[in-house]
Motif scaffolding. Structure first.
Motif, PDB file in Angstrom:
ATOM      1  N   ARG A 162       0.838  -1.209   0.000  1.00  0.00           N
ATOM      2  CA  ARG A 162       0.000   0.000   0.000  1.00  0.00           C
ATOM      3  C   ARG A 162       0.867   1.252   0.000  1.00  0.00           C
ATOM      4  N   LYS A 163       1.899   1.200   0.835  1.00  0.00           N
ATOM      5  CA  LYS A 163       2.805   2.351   0.913  1.00  0.00           C
ATOM      6  C   LYS A 163       3.489   2.588  -0.429  1.00  0.00           C
ATOM      7  N   LEU A 164       3.908   1.478  -1.040  1.00  0.00           N
ATOM      8  CA  LEU A 164       4.606   1.610  -2.319  1.00  0.00           C
ATOM      9  C   LEU A 164       3.694   2.229  -3.368  1.00  0.00           C
ATOM     10  N   ASP A 173       4.934  13.847  -9.070  1.00  0.00           N
ATOM     11  CA  ASP A 173       4.856  15.226  -8.570  1.00  0.00           C
ATOM     12  C   ASP A 173       3.443  15.783  -8.660  1.00  0.00           C
ATOM     13  N   PRO A 174       2.480  15.147  -8.036  1.00  0.00           N
ATOM     14  CA  PRO A 174       1.098  15.606  -8.191  1.00  0.00           C
ATOM     15  C   PRO A 174       0.809  16.829  -7.321  1.00  0.00           C
ATOM     16  N   GLY A 175      -0.239  17.552  -7.676  1.00  0.00           N
ATOM     17  CA  GLY A 175      -0.724  18.610  -6.813  1.00  0.00           C
ATOM     18  C   GLY A 175      -1.855  18.088  -5.946  1.00  0.00           C
ATOM     19  N   LEU A 176      -2.422  16.966  -6.380  1.00  0.00           N
ATOM     20  CA  LEU A 176      -3.527  16.346  -5.655  1.00  0.00           C
ATOM     21  C   LEU A 176      -3.361  14.843  -5.762  1.00  0.00           C
ATOM     22  N   ILE A 177      -3.498  14.180  -4.627  1.00  0.00           N
ATOM     23  CA  ILE A 177      -3.401  12.725  -4.678  1.00  0.00           C
ATOM     24  C   ILE A 177      -4.715  12.133  -4.201  1.00  0.00           C
ATOM     25  N   LEU A 178      -5.220  11.163  -4.942  1.00  0.00           N
ATOM     26  CA  LEU A 178      -6.470  10.505  -4.590  1.00  0.00           C
ATOM     27  C   LEU A 178      -6.149   9.126  -4.028  1.00  0.00           C
ATOM     28  N   LEU A 179      -6.549   8.894  -2.785  1.00  0.00           N
ATOM     29  CA  LEU A 179      -6.259   7.603  -2.163  1.00  0.00           C
ATOM     30  C   LEU A 179      -7.569   6.837  -2.016  1.00  0.00           C
ATOM     31  N   ASP A 180      -7.612   5.645  -2.636  1.00  0.00           N
ATOM     32  CA  ASP A 180      -8.828   4.836  -2.574  1.00  0.00           C
ATOM     33  C   ASP A 180      -8.643   3.777  -1.488  1.00  0.00           C
ATOM     34  N   GLU A 181      -9.251   4.000  -0.338  1.00  0.00           N
ATOM     35  CA  GLU A 181      -9.169   3.099   0.806  1.00  0.00           C
ATOM     36  C   GLU A 181      -7.736   2.718   1.153  1.00  0.00           C
ATOM     37  N   PRO A 182      -6.948   3.680   1.579  1.00  0.00           N
ATOM     38  CA  PRO A 182      -5.533   3.384   1.839  1.00  0.00           C
ATOM     39  C   PRO A 182      -5.320   2.478   3.045  1.00  0.00           C
ATOM     40  N   THR A 183      -6.296   2.329   3.912  1.00  0.00           N
ATOM     41  CA  THR A 183      -6.051   1.499   5.096  1.00  0.00           C
ATOM     42  C   THR A 183      -6.864   0.217   5.086  1.00  0.00           C
ATOM     43  N   ALA A 184      -7.462  -0.098   3.942  1.00  0.00           N
ATOM     44  CA  ALA A 184      -8.259  -1.321   3.880  1.00  0.00           C
ATOM     45  C   ALA A 184      -7.397  -2.512   4.264  1.00  0.00           C
ATOM     46  N   GLY A 185      -7.886  -3.299   5.199  1.00  0.00           N
ATOM     47  CA  GLY A 185      -7.188  -4.508   5.590  1.00  0.00           C
ATOM     48  C   GLY A 185      -5.985  -4.299   6.484  1.00  0.00           C
ATOM     49  N   ALA A 194      -0.343   4.960   8.559  1.00  0.00           N
ATOM     50  CA  ALA A 194      -0.861   5.514   7.305  1.00  0.00           C
ATOM     51  C   ALA A 194      -1.335   6.946   7.528  1.00  0.00           C
ATOM     52  N   GLU A 195      -1.948   7.184   8.698  1.00  0.00           N
ATOM     53  CA  GLU A 195      -2.418   8.521   9.038  1.00  0.00           C
ATOM     54  C   GLU A 195      -1.249   9.510   9.047  1.00  0.00           C
ATOM     55  N   GLU A 196      -0.176   9.089   9.725  1.00  0.00           N
ATOM     56  CA  GLU A 196       1.033   9.928   9.779  1.00  0.00           C
ATOM     57  C   GLU A 196       1.524  10.232   8.369  1.00  0.00           C
TER      58      GLU A 196
END
Lengths: 344, 603
Positions: A162-164, A173-185, A194-196
């Motif tokens: 997930r981190k990778l 180099d985005p200005g906006l990052i979209l995370l789709d359920e970054p902590t699932a599982g 992940a919060e940090e």
């Protein structure tokens, strides 16, 4: 959050229809720079579909999406080039590439060297390759995977994958990052980590839009939260406002509706059950009551399954994983009453 | 081929093994190997009617050499397993599996030889005592080797409710697990650091041996010898790999990549010098053309993951273009461009053709692309057939092809004539072999450099997950088109040389499937067999796939059937191909725990 707020993402009236089914209906959403915005909603509410509309995977049926004032092109690689990066709900790493190579692929839009300079090994090729590698290693250090740069991505444990994915998205180099359920599982420790990480990304000056089911996580993290139900935005506001909004509670936990086993009926069934246990001779009526209750439940489940399936007809994208959320199971079956009318 | 050939129950296998104690087994294997070597110096048969003349005492000949190699390997690995100083380097990954496989090499080659002798001359009666001795020696070595202890896998228990078919499957699974465990080897110990010059010398020596093996295989004069060669080389190579020597050598070549490349080039260039006539140089140049085209296809299939079933058409475009502009009497153009212009034109035409086919089709994914490329490959052949002035404009002389393509004359060097170089006579095909070698080198460089660049990473990313790759900012269509066009261009280069080598370019050389290479199916098989995404894989696979139909004429129309079976067996035993992707090996060094996962990575 920051003093100079610039609108990074501006989605207006985004509607997505698949044939007769409206998965996302007239959703407005803005994300300002330096902000972390959360997107919540029950399973099948259209969150991932909305994400796909933002990143060019789908072309919205109506409405437009602007990034820093310019309308986004309807191709996902162009969206990435414009400055929106994303991760996927079910991890989609390049499994047979090393960790470093995965991040280097993320650099693709920010590098220019073409085939000729690679074949002839022009001086600029070496320079750019070197710079890319340095930048990629920097990012791996940022997420704490620099010691595994040469490992194959497939051999990483789940949390590190997930981190990778996040590092790979950051590489463009985005200005906006979209995370789709970054902590699932993830377990609670990993969720905190992940919060940090997301706070650290925000501190780099990157706006974040995150889909999540973990309520504690999202209300800790986000400056603003929007709630999507049945493809429509129900409410948008601070964590406190959304948390206390009745409609959100109703969407997640449900409200009583006609024909549902209300308190009385539940009591009745229980009484019948108790009765049946006491007096097995008088089975018939008790069984009937039970059967009735079961039937009602079955009907509900069916309705729910149908709508879920419909909402997710976007075939090749990820099906929602109901096992992971802790609030939804109870909520899901009840929300389906409202669904019934709309979906049919 | 499994070592446990009978269909006994798993318990029987478990008890059967420990009849010979380890000490005795090891001694048997080593001594049996040594005896095998010695018996190769005896006469095996009484008449020289059997090819190779196995009648001489004191000197091995023909198939005896192959058995000797197998026996010698067994002996060496056996001695190394005793820890004898100076031989320990032979088995960095443990000796036992290597002993087993080399004993198998000797045994199977011996068995094949005995069988061939008795078939050719009519019965075992034609064997001299030497023939029986070698048979006994190799059986002893094999029995010793297979009794060596190994870590037994946990076997699944049979469920009493199972049907016979389930039991059979379970038994098969268990036997397979035992066989695999019996031939498993450890991870190679890290190599001692040697001075760079010594390492380079080792590379040179190995390449020289490789040239020797290749030359031997190409020049085998009769098919018994070639089959024996395949058996010995196959098992011998497996033994070397189990011993960990292959991994060692790969590590060395990875360390001195350019030295290894130049060395391999020099070794390949030395091949025509070992030949006294043009007979085998012909085979050599055709192998090289085929293998080079397979390498070009590897960019499309191995790196980018696009299944192209019509690739041979690009070879055809290159060949036709070069033939038409090189002064063939059948050419309507009537021009005779110098070779360098012809080859550039051929490559350019292939590239244009590649872009034209790729642009509409690369929007498709997976199976659809495969079908469309298959169609385009056939369209090319049929078009060439019809451009004969009757059913279309007169361009290609139809089924008769463009004939009489003159020899290449490059800067006054006539490729059609014999040249004397350092006392060696280099004939026509040898000239072309060297020319083609240059083209191969170009293709290798293009493959290597493009694979290790931004664009190469994008290819692999698309192969792994196209949606994710697009989300990372890769323009999938564009990148795939580049791969397609580049692959086509490289095939065009080879095609231009092929036109000159073969004098004639006809449409039926460029079909989808045929009994003889090159054709699209064989090219794809060469890539899969050799190892997708590698450089040496398609070269080795191409060489094998070209040689086998050439040497084993007796297979005739059963050739495709045999190939199909061989491919199925190979994919079962080694799904990653003969030479697995570097990534897998890289990972094998880093992570000792996950070889099971990795073995699938290249497939």
């Amino acid at each position: 959050m920051t003093t100079t707020t610039e609108t990074v993402l501006d989605a207006r009236g985004v509607t997505m229809r698949f044939g007769g089914l409206t998965a996302v209906k007239n959703v407005d959403l803005t994300v300002n720079s330096g902000e972390i915005v959360g997107l919540i909603g029950p399973n099948g509410a259209g969150k991932t579909t909305f994400f796909n509309c933002l990143t060019g995977l789908y072309i919205p049926t109506e409405g437009e999406v602007r990034y820093k004032g310019t309308v986004l092109p309807p191709k996902s690689f162009k969206v990435t080039a414009a400055g929106i990066a994303r991760t996927f709900q079910n991890i989609r790493l390049f499994n047979n590439m090393t960790v470093l190579e995965n991040v280097l692929v993320g650099r693709h839009t920010r590098t220019k060297e073409g085939l000729w300079s690679a074949l002839l090994r022009l001086p600029s090729f070496g320079k750019e390759e070197q710079a890319s590698r340095e930048k990629a290693m920097e990012l791996l250090e940022f997420i704490g995977l620099d010691h595994k740069a040469e490992h194959l991505a497939r051999n990483l444990p789940y949390g590190e994958q997930r981190k990778l994915e996040i590092a790979r998205a950051l590489a463009s180099d985005p200005g906006l990052i979209l995370l789709d359920e970054p902590t699932a599982g993830m377990n609670p420790q990993e969720t905190r980590a992940a919060e940090e990480l997301i706070f650290a990304i925000r501190d780099k000056g990157i706006a974040v839009l995150v889909i999540e089911h973990d309520m504690r996580f999202i209300f800790n993290l986000c400056d603003r939260v929007a709630c999507l139900v049945q493809g429509e935005k129900l409410i948008e506001g601070t964590a406190g406002e959304v948390q206390s909004d009745e409609r959100v509670v109703a969407a997640y936990l449900g409200e009583p509706f006609e024909g549902a086993p209300g308190a009385d009926e539940v009591a009745e069934v229980e009484a019948a059950e108790a009765h049946a246990e006491e007096a097995p001779a008088e089975e018939a009526p008790a069984e009937e009551a039970q059967a009735e209750a079961a039937e009602a439940e079955a009907a509900e489940a069916e309705a729910e399954a149908e709508t879920d399936a419909d909402a997710e007809t976007d075939a090749d994208t990820e099906p929602e994983t109901p096992a992971e959320d802790d609030t939804a199971p109870a909520a899901d079956s009840t929300t389906s009453t409202t669904t019934d009318g709309e979906a049919k | 081929m499994t070592t446990t050939t009978t269909d006994t129950a798993p318990q029987a296998i478990a008890t059967r093994e420990n009849r010979i104690p380890e000490q005795a087994a090891r001694a048997m294997a080593t001594a049996g190997g040594a005896l095998t070597v010695v018996s190769c110096f005896l006469a095996w048969t009484w008449t020289s009617a059997f090819p190779g003349d196995l009648t001489v005492y004191g000197y091995p000949g023909g198939l005896q050499w192959l058995v000797l190699v197998g026996g010698a390997l067994t002996t060496l690995f056996g001695l190394s397993s005793y820890g004898i100083k100076g031989l320990r380097w032979l088995t960095p990954a443990g000796a036992d599996a290597a002993i087993k496989l080399s004993a198998l090499a000797a045994l199977y080659t011996t068995l094949y030889t005995v069988k061939a002798i008795s078939t050719a001359l009519g019965g075992l009666v034609n064997l001299e005592p030497g023939g029986f001795i070698v048979l006994i020696a190799s059986v002893i070595a094999y029995l010793g080797a297979r009794s060596l202890p190994f870590e037994r896998p946990e076997l699944d228990e049979a469920d009493p409710e199972d049907s016979w078919w389930d039991r059979y499957k379970l038994g098969y699974r268990n036997r397979w697990a035992v066989t695999k465990a019996a031939h498993a080897s450890g991870t190679p110990k890290p190599a001692r650091a040697l001075p760079a010059s010594v390492e380079i010398l080792i590379i040179a020596a190995v390449l020289a041996v490789g040239l020797g093996v290749f030359t031997y295989g190409v020049t085998t004069p009769y098919q018994e010898l070639f089959i024996g060669f395949l058996i010995t080389a196959g098992f011998g190579f497996a033994a070397l790999q189990k011993a960990g020597l292959v991994a060692r050598f790969t590590a060395l070549t990875a360390k001195h990549r350019n030295v290894a490349l130049v060395g391999a080039f020099v070794a390949a260039a030395a091949f025509p010098l070992t030949q006294t006539d043009d007979q085998y140089a012909t085979l050599g140049v055709n192998i090289l053309i085929f293998a080079t085209v397979a390498l070009g296809l590897n960019i499309v299939v191995g790196l980018t993951g696009l299944l192209d079933l019509g690739y041979v058409a690009f070879l055809g475009v290159g060949a036709y273009t070069a033939a038409l502009v090189s002064g063939s009497p059948n050419s309507p153009f009537g021009v005779h461009l110098p070779f360098w212009a012809a080859i550039i034109l051929g490559a350019a035409a292939s590239m244009v053709f590649g872009v034209l086919i790729g642009a509409p089709t690369l929007r498709l994914r997976g199976d659809y692309l495969a079908i469309v490329t298959l169609g385009f490959g056939e369209i090319f052949r049929i078009s060439m057939n019809n451009l004969d002035g009757v059913s279309g404009p007169d361009l290609t002389n139809g089924p008769n092809g463009v004939a009489g393509v003159p020899n290449v004359n490059l800067f006054g060097f006539d490729f059609g004539a014999n040249h004397v170089f350092l006392g060696f006579t280099i004939g026509r095909f040898a000239n072309y072999f060297l020319l083609m070698l240059l083209v191969t080198l170009i293709v290798i460089m293009v493959f290597r450099r493009s694979a290790e660049s931004r664009i190469g990473r994008a290819w692999v990313a698309i192969r792994e997950d196209e949606t994710a790759a697009e989300a990372m900012g890769i323009n999938g269509f564009r990148v795939k088109l580049i791969a397609f066009a580049l692959g086509a261009t490289l095939a065009g280069l080879a095609g231009a040389v092929q036109a000159h080598v073969n004098y004639t370019v006809t449409p039926d050389q460029y079909v989808f499937a045929n009994a003889v290479p090159p054709n699209s199916a064989f090219l794809l098989a060469a890539v899969v067999l050799g190892g997708m995404g590698t450089i040496s894989g398609p070269l080795v696979g191409g060489a094998l796939l070209f040689m086998i139909p050439n040497k084993l004429q007796f297979l005739g129309e059963y050739q495709l059937l045999v190939f199909g079976i061989a491919l199925v067996v190979l994919m079962r035993l080694r799904p990653e191909g003969l030479i697995p992707n570097r990534r897998n090996q890289l990972e094998l060094h880093k992570d000792l725990e996950a070889p099971a996962v990795l073995s699938k990575a290249g497939a």
